[in-house]
Design a protein around this motif. Sequence first.
Motif, PDB file in Angstrom:
ATOM      1  N   UNK A 292       0.955  -0.857   0.311  1.00 60.06           N
ATOM      2  CA  UNK A 292      -0.161   0.019  -0.058  1.00 60.06           C
ATOM      3  C   UNK A 292       0.914   1.350   0.020  1.00 60.06           C
ATOM      4  N   UNK A 293       1.806   1.304   0.924  1.00 63.72           N
ATOM      5  CA  UNK A 293       2.593   2.266   0.866  1.00 63.72           C
ATOM      6  C   UNK A 293       3.677   2.622  -0.367  1.00 63.72           C
ATOM      7  N   UNK A 294       3.841   1.597  -0.862  1.00 60.51           N
ATOM      8  CA  UNK A 294       4.880   1.662  -1.971  1.00 60.51           C
ATOM      9  C   UNK A 294       4.067   2.545  -2.976  1.00 60.51           C
ATOM     10  N   UNK A 295       2.986   2.615  -3.220  1.00 61.29           N
ATOM     11  CA  UNK A 295       2.090   3.477  -4.065  1.00 61.29           C
ATOM     12  C   UNK A 295       1.723   4.722  -3.627  1.00 61.29           C
ATOM     13  N   UNK A 296       1.284   4.871  -2.401  1.00 57.49           N
ATOM     14  CA  UNK A 296       0.821   6.018  -1.717  1.00 57.49           C
ATOM     15  C   UNK A 296       1.786   6.839  -1.050  1.00 57.49           C
ATOM     16  N   UNK A 297       2.831   6.438  -0.651  1.00 65.67           N
ATOM     17  CA  UNK A 297       3.803   7.236   0.077  1.00 65.67           C
ATOM     18  C   UNK A 297       4.840   7.906  -0.943  1.00 65.67           C
ATOM     19  N   UNK A 298       5.144   7.633  -2.058  1.00 67.04           N
ATOM     20  CA  UNK A 298       5.784   8.210  -2.947  1.00 67.04           C
ATOM     21  C   UNK A 298       5.149   9.723  -3.300  1.00 67.04           C
ATOM     22  N   UNK A 299       3.880   9.635  -3.328  1.00 65.35           N
ATOM     23  CA  UNK A 299       3.038  10.921  -3.385  1.00 65.35           C
ATOM     24  C   UNK A 299       3.182  11.968  -2.470  1.00 65.35           C
ATOM     25  N   UNK A 300       3.725  11.680  -1.358  1.00 69.63           N
ATOM     26  CA  UNK A 300       3.602  12.461  -0.104  1.00 69.63           C
ATOM     27  C   UNK A 300       4.913  13.069  -0.025  1.00 69.63           C
ATOM     28  N   UNK A 301       4.935  14.478   0.484  1.00 68.78           N
ATOM     29  CA  UNK A 301       6.035  15.075   0.854  1.00 68.78           C
ATOM     30  C   UNK A 301       6.555  14.818   2.265  1.00 68.78           C
ATOM     31  N   UNK A 302       5.471  14.638   3.057  1.00 70.71           N
ATOM     32  CA  UNK A 302       5.738  14.529   4.535  1.00 70.71           C
ATOM     33  C   UNK A 302       4.640  13.649   5.175  1.00 70.71           C
ATOM     34  N   UNK A 303       4.781  12.508   5.637  1.00 72.33           N
ATOM     35  CA  UNK A 303       3.997  11.812   6.362  1.00 72.33           C
ATOM     36  C   UNK A 303       4.086  11.488   7.803  1.00 72.33           C
ATOM     37  N   UNK A 304       2.794  11.580   8.386  1.00 70.86           N
ATOM     38  CA  UNK A 304       2.827  11.331   9.979  1.00 70.86           C
ATOM     39  C   UNK A 304       2.073  10.175  10.112  1.00 70.86           C
ATOM     40  N   UNK A 305       2.883   9.264  10.850  1.00 72.00           N
ATOM     41  CA  UNK A 305       2.119   8.055  10.873  1.00 72.00           C
ATOM     42  C   UNK A 305       1.679   8.112  12.374  1.00 72.00           C
ATOM     43  N   UNK A 306       0.411   7.302  12.500  1.00 70.09           N
ATOM     44  CA  UNK A 306      -0.200   7.119  14.108  1.00 70.09           C
ATOM     45  C   UNK A 306      -0.751   5.546  14.108  1.00 70.09           C
ATOM     46  N   UNK A 307      -1.541   5.584  15.224  1.00 74.39           N
ATOM     47  CA  UNK A 307      -2.021   4.251  15.546  1.00 74.39           C
ATOM     48  C   UNK A 307      -3.636   4.166  15.988  1.00 74.39           C
ATOM     49  N   UNK A 308      -4.254   3.827  14.920  1.00 79.24           N
ATOM     50  CA  UNK A 308      -5.823   4.130  15.120  1.00 79.24           C
ATOM     51  C   UNK A 308      -6.314   3.042  16.555  1.00 79.24           C
ATOM     52  N   UNK A 309      -7.085   3.514  17.233  1.00 78.40           N
ATOM     53  CA  UNK A 309      -7.806   2.608  18.417  1.00 78.40           C
ATOM     54  C   UNK A 309      -8.475   1.441  18.078  1.00 78.40           C
ATOM     55  N   UNK A 310      -7.649   0.548  17.527  1.00 79.22           N
ATOM     56  CA  UNK A 310      -8.065  -0.847  17.473  1.00 79.22           C
ATOM     57  C   UNK A 310      -7.230  -1.801  17.760  1.00 79.22           C
ATOM     58  N   UNK A 311      -7.333  -2.951  18.390  1.00 71.88           N
ATOM     59  CA  UNK A 311      -6.282  -4.063  18.694  1.00 71.88           C
ATOM     60  C   UNK A 311      -5.569  -4.604  17.552  1.00 71.88           C
ATOM     61  N   UNK A 312      -5.979  -4.274  16.344  1.00 73.17           N
ATOM     62  CA  UNK A 312      -5.376  -5.077  15.006  1.00 73.17           C
ATOM     63  C   UNK A 312      -4.503  -3.940  14.517  1.00 73.17           C
ATOM     64  N   UNK A 313      -4.361  -2.534  14.890  1.00 73.13           N
ATOM     65  CA  UNK A 313      -3.596  -1.541  14.325  1.00 73.13           C
ATOM     66  C   UNK A 313      -1.947  -1.570  14.569  1.00 73.13           C
ATOM     67  N   UNK A 314      -1.414  -1.144  13.541  1.00 66.38           N
ATOM     68  CA  UNK A 314       0.069  -1.283  13.519  1.00 66.38           C
ATOM     69  C   UNK A 314       0.667  -0.165  14.246  1.00 66.38           C
ATOM     70  N   UNK A 315       1.615  -0.309  15.307  1.00 65.44           N
ATOM     71  CA  UNK A 315       2.158   0.510  16.119  1.00 65.44           C
ATOM     72  C   UNK A 315       2.844   1.880  14.991  1.00 65.44           C
ATOM     73  N   UNK A 316       2.549   3.071  15.656  1.00 65.53           N
ATOM     74  CA  UNK A 316       2.987   4.201  14.715  1.00 65.53           C
ATOM     75  C   UNK A 316       4.650   4.181  14.193  1.00 65.53           C
ATOM     76  N   UNK A 317       5.479   3.450  15.254  1.00 64.33           N
ATOM     77  CA  UNK A 317       6.779   3.567  14.745  1.00 64.33           C
ATOM     78  C   UNK A 317       7.121   2.436  13.714  1.00 64.33           C
ATOM     79  N   UNK A 318       6.137   1.394  14.036  1.00 63.20           N
ATOM     80  CA  UNK A 318       6.579   0.542  12.961  1.00 63.20           C
ATOM     81  C   UNK A 318       6.101   0.754  11.300  1.00 63.20           C
ATOM     82  N   UNK A 319       5.088   1.502  11.573  1.00 69.98           N
ATOM     83  CA  UNK A 319       4.485   1.999  10.445  1.00 69.98           C
ATOM     84  C   UNK A 319       5.540   3.141   9.553  1.00 69.98           C
ATOM     85  N   UNK A 320       5.950   3.905  10.751  1.00 74.05           N
ATOM     86  CA  UNK A 320       7.117   4.740  10.248  1.00 74.05           C
ATOM     87  C   UNK A 320       8.152   4.022   9.562  1.00 74.05           C
ATOM     88  N   UNK A 321       8.642   3.190   9.817  1.00 65.13           N
ATOM     89  CA  UNK A 321       9.830   2.570   9.205  1.00 65.13           C
ATOM     90  C   UNK A 321       9.436   1.878   7.862  1.00 65.13           C
TER      91      UNK A 321
END
Length: 366
Positions: A292-321
């Motif tokens: 997903x990020x391979x398609x969307x992230x190159x279109x971004x100049x700045x990304x803030x990753x976060x962790x939605x309130x759901x037990x399945x969500x990916x931690x923000x720091x892992x998403x950042x990596x």
Amino acid sequence: MKYSDSIDVLINKQSLGIMPGLVRILNLLEIMGNPQNKIKIIHIAGTNGKGTVAATIADILMDNGYKTGLFTSPWVVDYREQIQINNHFIPEKKLAFYIEEYKDNDCSEFEFLTAIMYKYFADEKVDYAVIECGLGGLEDATNVEKQNISVITSISFDHTNFLGNTIEEIALQKAGIIKENCTCVLYPNPDCEYVFENECKRKNARLVKVHISDESSFSEKNVSTAAETLNELGINADVHLSHIPGRQEFINGILFDGGHNVGAARALVDNTCIRNEVALIGMMADKDVDSYLAIVAPQCKFIITTQPDNPRSLPADKLKTIAEKYCSDVVAIENPIEALDFAMEQGLSLVCGSFFLIREIRKEFV
């Protein structure tokens, strides 16, 4: 039972998780008098676009004077938005009544909600019910009616742990909604079209292929799919896609999109021409985050990753990596509201990656 208490009963069933198979819901529907067999159904499966196609078909049916039920998921604004008749959410008292009446069952949350939807639509005597599959098709809780018009939208990879690891396996699951001697309307899916052809032959179902240029956009193909379905109902309409919350939705100049797979990412980039975005992104850990990020992230100049309130969500720091592989400027802020505040200071223009994130963030703008 109070409405708030009834919703707690439903939400508590989330602990059962995703439970493929139809035995539980069929038992409950039997108790309800098999309401799914008392209404005309347009049943929609697919990986992407099915919610928008469903809403579009429902809106045009209403415009033509039909009392129309619409069942879609997940919810963004209000839990009750998943069950609607003529654009009105199921009333709180009515939903609470059904939950109280049938609460003693072993169904999952989605199975219970689906059964209530069929009962409500039958009790209200809708002319048509437009039903979006929750997961797959063959073993999805919605797949319980005896006849329908089956609609298949775009097929791509998602929920591979349940649906299979090849596009053909996923297509076969989606094709499970095709019923004997009925009609199937098929969005252009050249990689797996033969799966639906074979299933229609096996079930003596009539296959109606949507013919449109391969160069057409995702939205244009969705329009043609909705139009072809309406033609099957005798309605020749000028079709424009309906807008539903959290799906390529602009609010105050910010684009909100809850899509989370490769197909959704491509549709986001192609349909909205996102470029040079300041993006707030949160995703579930069980999704193909990298693709997903391979398609969307190159279109971004700045990304803030976060962790939605759901037990399945990916931690923000892992998403950042992962995001840093495709965008040079990424920060992680775990709390979504704190992340939103910071993102607004940077000129936020895109919120994406999960409907759970959209649900949390969108309410701050409306």
